[in-house]
Design an enzyme around this catalytic site. Structure first.
Site, PDB file in Angstrom:
ATOM      1  CG  ASN A 169     -12.018 -13.768  33.255  1.00 49.24           C
ATOM      2  OD1 ASN A 169     -12.419 -13.115  34.119  1.00 49.24           O
ATOM      3  ND2 ASN A 169     -11.312 -13.094  32.146  1.00 49.24           N
ATOM      4  CD  GLU A 223      -5.262  -6.282  40.037  1.00 53.30           C
ATOM      5  OE1 GLU A 223      -5.780  -6.988  40.683  1.00 53.30           O
ATOM      6  OE2 GLU A 223      -4.943  -5.031  40.409  1.00 53.30           O
TER       7      GLU A 223
END
Length: 703
Positions: free
Chosen positions: A194, A507
Site C-alpha cells: 500500500n 513512521e
C-alpha cells in the site's frame, strides 16, 4: 564437468598454461576466485571459501540493443594479480581508520570474430569478500553501449536461509521475509503493498540480500559505487538456487543503461564471513569506492537533531498551511488551517529544547508552500518551490534565533518526485541554505517519478540523486535522502552524502494499517540494509503507545530498545524523533540521548545473529567515551557483555538503561531500569532483554 578451454596470457603477465589454476585469492588465502572459458568461449567464475565451493559455475555477459550480445566467443588474458594494502581515514563514520587490503586481477576478454570487441573484468578479493566490475575500454567497433540487460550470475551451492525484500523498482520500504532461497516469492508482496509507489515485475530481490548457511557461513550480495548506471536487483531461480542480475528499466526506452565508451559498471559484491557480526564490521562496500573527491568537509558536523516531523505522522499537526481552491486555482487566503506544524513558535520550541539537551539540529518539514497541492495530484511539476515559506513561518526570525542558540536548522526539500522542478531550483535552494549557514538537507522523493515512465532505481534517477548531492557540495550542503536510490558506499567519494532512508522506517509504526514494524525488523535490518551504509531511521520514541493520537498504532519495541538504536543503527545524523513534551516528561531516559555520540573512533560488534539480536559498542571520536546498544526480536534472551574492549587499567562509570523485569514490547513497553555501576576492562555482565527489548549503556572514564 564442463569442457574448458585454456585461457590465453600475454607474455609479460604469464601466470599459467592451466585454466584450473588461474584465479586470485584473498590476502589470507581463505577466499579464491577461479576463472574459466568453456568450449564456446563463454567466461565464467567460481568462488571457494576455505576450499569449499560457495559460488559454482557463474557466467557473465551483456545483452545489447542494435549490436550483437557480449556473451560468448571470447579469448582471455589474465593479468598478474596485484596486492594493495592501505589505510585511509573517514571524515565521519563508524570508525576513523579503514584498512583496505585486497588482491586485484584484471581479466581481458576479446571476441574472436571480426568485431573483436573487448570487455574487461576487474576482481578484487578481500579477506571478507569479493567485488568485481566490468570495464568497457575505448574501441573502434563499439562506441555507445545500449544495455538491454546485464547477465551476471551468482550460482549458489546450498539452499541458504535468506533475508530478503522484493526487487521493487520504485521503493525499498517493505518488511523483510525470512525463507529458504528456494522459497522466495517476491510477487507475493504485490497484493499487500500500500505504498506511494511500488513496482515488482519479477521474482527478484533487492540488495543487500543476506544468506546464512547451516555451517555458519554468511553471505551478503550487493553493489558498490553505483554511478550513471541502473540499480541492480537479483532475479531468483528457486530451482537451481541462483541469482542473476536484473537491472531496473524504464518505460521510455528499450534499453536499461546507455553509456558512451569508455566506462565501467558498479562493483558486484559478495561479502563472505563465518559469523554474523563480521558482516557489520566489513568495509568491503565503502572500500570499493573511489577516495574523497570533495577534500575538506569539516563544514558538516555529525549531529543529533529534533524536529517538526513525528507530530505530523501522529496527526497532531499537518505539513500544509491551508489554502483554498478558487476557480480551479489554489489561492493563499491567509487563513491557517489551525494544525500547521512548521510555525515560527513551534520551531522555536524545538530550538529551545535542542539547545538545552546537547542536540545540535532541528529539522523543519512543511515550512514551504505547496503541500496542499501535491497529494493525489498526478502532475506534480511546479507544485513546490524551495525558498518560499508559509505565512506563519518567519524564515529570517527562525534562522536568527537558531543561530543565537547554537542550533542548526536542517532544511527539508520534498521534491514529490517531480525531478525537473527540483533540478531547476537546486542552485537557488542550496544558495539560500548557504546564505543562512544551513549545512544539511533532508530530501524526499515520494510518489511516482516524473517524467512518467521512470522508476526510482533506474539510471535516470541514479543520476538525479547523485547529481543533486554533487551539486549540493558546491554550496557546502550535506544530503540525507529519503525514498532514495540504495546506498553503495559513495559516501567515501562524496562525504556530503551523509545518510538516507531506503528501508521501512519508524513512521510505519504511526500510520501503517498492518501493525507497523514487527520486533524482528531491526535485528534483520542491522545485517541487511545497514551493510550498505548509514540509515536515517529516526529512533527515540518515548510515548510508545501514543493512544491519544492513534489508538490502534504503536511502536513495537520497549523504551530501552529505542535508546539502544542510537548505537545499533548507524547514522552521522540521529533524530530524537518524539515530541518535546514526551521528552520533558521523561528526563531520566532522555539523559542517554543527551550523552550518546554520533561520530565514532571505532566500532565493535560483540555478538549477534541475523534476525534475532545484535550488540554493538562504539567509541566516540571526540571524548573517547564508549556507548553500547543491544536489541532483540520478539524473543526474550540473556546477553553476555564482555567489556574487554575498554582501555586497560581504567575505571568507567557505566550508566545502564535496561528493560525492567516486567517489560514487553506490547504489554509493558515503558518498564525500564536505570542504574549506575563501575566497570573495567575484562568485566562480564549478563543482562536480560525483554521481548522486543533492548539495552543501552554509556561508559565514561572516571577521573
Amino acid at each position: 564437468m564442463k569442457k574448458l578451454l585454456v585461457l590465453v596470457f600475454s607474455l609479460s603477465t604469464l601466470l599459467s598454461c592451466s585454466v584450473a589454476s588461474s584465479g586470485v585469492s584473498s590476502p589470507d588465502e581463505n577466499i579464491k576466485v577461479n576463472f574459466h572459458l568453456n568450449e564456446i568461449g563463454k567466461f565464467f567464475y567460481t568462488i571457494t571459501y576455505k576450499d569449499k565451493a560457495i559460488i559454482d559455475t557463474s557466467f557473465v555477459g551483456f545483452e545489447l540493443i542494435d549490436a550483437p550480445n557480449l556473451t560468448k566467443g571470447f579469448i582471455a588474458k589474465v593479468r598478474k594479480p596485484e596486492e594493495v594494502n592501505e589505510t585511509w581515514q573517514m571524515p565521519w563514520g563508524e570508525q576513523l581508520n579503514v584498512v583496505n587490503h585486497y588482491n586485484e586481477v584484471l581479466v581481458e576478454l576479446q571476441e574472436r570474430d571480426s568485431l573483436q570487441r573487448k570487455i574487461n573484468l576487474v576482481f578484487r578479493v578481500f579477506n571478507d569478500g569479493v567485488g568485481f566490475r566490468y570495464e568497457f575500454p575505448e574501441q573502434p567497433n563499439l562506441k555507445t553501449a545500449f544495455i538491454k540487460e546485464e547477465h551476471t550470475e551468482f550460482n549458489l551451492t546450498k539452499d541458504y536461509k535468506t533475508f530478503w525484500i522484493p526487487g521493487d523498482w520504485d521503493i525499498y520500504e517493505h518488511l523483510y521475509s525470512t525463507t529458504k532461497l528456494s522459497e522466495i516469492d517476491a510477487k507475493s508482496y504485490i497484493p499487500r503493498t500500500n505504498l506511494a509507489q511500488s513496482y515488482i515485475p519479477d521474482n527478484a530481490v533487492n540488495t543487500p540480500v543476506t544468506l546464512v548457511g547451516d555451517d555458519g557461513l554468511h553471505l551478503s550480495f550487493h553493489e558498490a559505487a553505483l554511478v550513471d548506471y541502473s540499480g541492480m536487483t537479483l532475479k531468483v531461480d528457486t530451482q537451481n538456487l541462483s541469482f542473476k542480475s536484473q537491472l531496473v528499466g524504464s518505460e521510455n526506452t528499450d534499453y536499461k543503461v546507455k553509456r558512451e565508451l569508455p566506462f565501467h559498471t558498479p562493483w558486484r559484491t559478495i561479502q563472505i564471513t563465518n559469523n554474523a557480526p563480521d558482516l557489520i564490521t566489513s568495509n568491503l562496500i565503502v572500500n570499493l569506492n573511489e577516495p574523497n573527491k570533495l577534500g575538506d568537509v569539516s563544514w558538516f558536523t555529525p549531529m543529533k537533531y529534533t524536529g517538526v516531523w513525528w507530530e505530523m505522522h501522529l496527526g497532531k499537526s499537518s505539513w500544509d498551511y491551508g489554502m483554498e481552491m478558487v476557480d480551479g486555482k489554489w489561492i493563499d487566503t491567509g487563513k491557517a488551517n489551525g494544525k500547521h506544524g512548521a510555525t515560527t513558535e513551534n520551531v522555536k520550541r524545538f530550538i529551545d529544547f535542542s539547545a538545552k539537551n546537547n542536540i545540535a539540529g532541528v529539522l523543519v518539514e512543511g515550512w514551504n508552500t505547496g503541500w496542499e497541492r501535491w497529494i493525489g495530484f498526478e502532475d506534480r511539476e511546479g507544485v513546490f518551490d524551495f525558498v518560499t515559506p508559509y505565512p506563519d513561518y518567519n524564515f529570517e526570525e527562525v534562522t536568527a534565533y537558531a543561530k543565537e542558540k547554537g542550533v542548526q536548522i536542517i532544511m527539508h526539500h520534498e521534491t514529490s518526485a517531480a525531478t525537473e522542478t527540483y533540478e531547476k531550483q537546486q542552485d537557488t535552494a542550496y544558495a539560500l541554505m548557504q546564505k543562512y549557514g544551513m549545512h544539511a538537507v533532508k530530501s524526499g522523493y515520494v510518489g511516482k517519478i516524473l517524467p512518467k515512465g521512470e522508476y526510482h532505481h533506474g539510471q535516470y534517477m541514479v543520476n538525479q540523486y547523485n547529481n543533486a548531492a554533487i551539486k549540493a557540495a558546491k554550496y557546502q550542503v550535506a544530503v540525507n535522502a529519503h525514498e532514495p536510490i540504495k546506498a553503495t558506499g559513495l559516501r567515501r567519494t562524496y562525504p556530503n552524502i551523509i545518510s538516507r532512508e531506503g528501508l521501512r522506517g519508524q513512521e510505519f509504526n504511526a500510520w501503517a494499517g498492518d501493525g507497523g514494524n514487527p520486533p524482528e525488523h531491526l535485528p534483520i535490518v542491522a545485517f541487511t540494509r545497514m551493510l550498505a551504509g548509514p540509515i536515517d531511521f529516526t529512533p527515540g520514541i518515548f510515548n510508545i503507545k501514543f493512544d491519544e493520537y492513534r489508538k490502534d498504532n504503536q511502536v513495537n519495541t520497549t523504551l530501552a530498545q529505542q535508546l539502544a538504536l542510537y548505537v545499533v543503527i548507524y547514522s552521522p545524523v540521529q533524530m530524537a524523533a518524539d515530541l518535546v513534551e514526551h521528552y520533558e516528561a521523561n528526563p531520566a531516559p532522555l539523559q542517554f540521548i543527551k550523552d550518546v555520540g554520533v561520530d565514532w573512533l571505532e566500532t565493535k560488534v560483540l555478538n549477534g545473529e541475523v534476525g534475532d539480536f545484535v550488540t554493538i559498542a562504539r567509541k566516540e571520536k571526540t571524548t573517547g567515551n564508549w556507548f553500547l546498544g543491544s536489541i532483540t526480536d520478539e524473543n526474550s534472551r540473556e546477553i553476555e557483555i564482555n567489556f574487554n574492549f575498554l582501555e586497560a587499567n581504567k575505571i568507567y562509570e557505566a550508566k545502564i538503561y535496561r528493560d525492567g523485569n516486567n517489560a514487553h514490547w506490547n504489554n509493558n513497553p515503558l518498564d525500564i531500569i536505570i542504574e549506575t555501576l563501575e566497570i573495567k576492562k575484562g568485566d562480564r555482565k549478563v543482562i536480560k532483554l525483554a521481548e522486543g527489548g533492548g539495552l543501552a549503556i554509556s561508559l565514561k572514564k572516571k577521573n
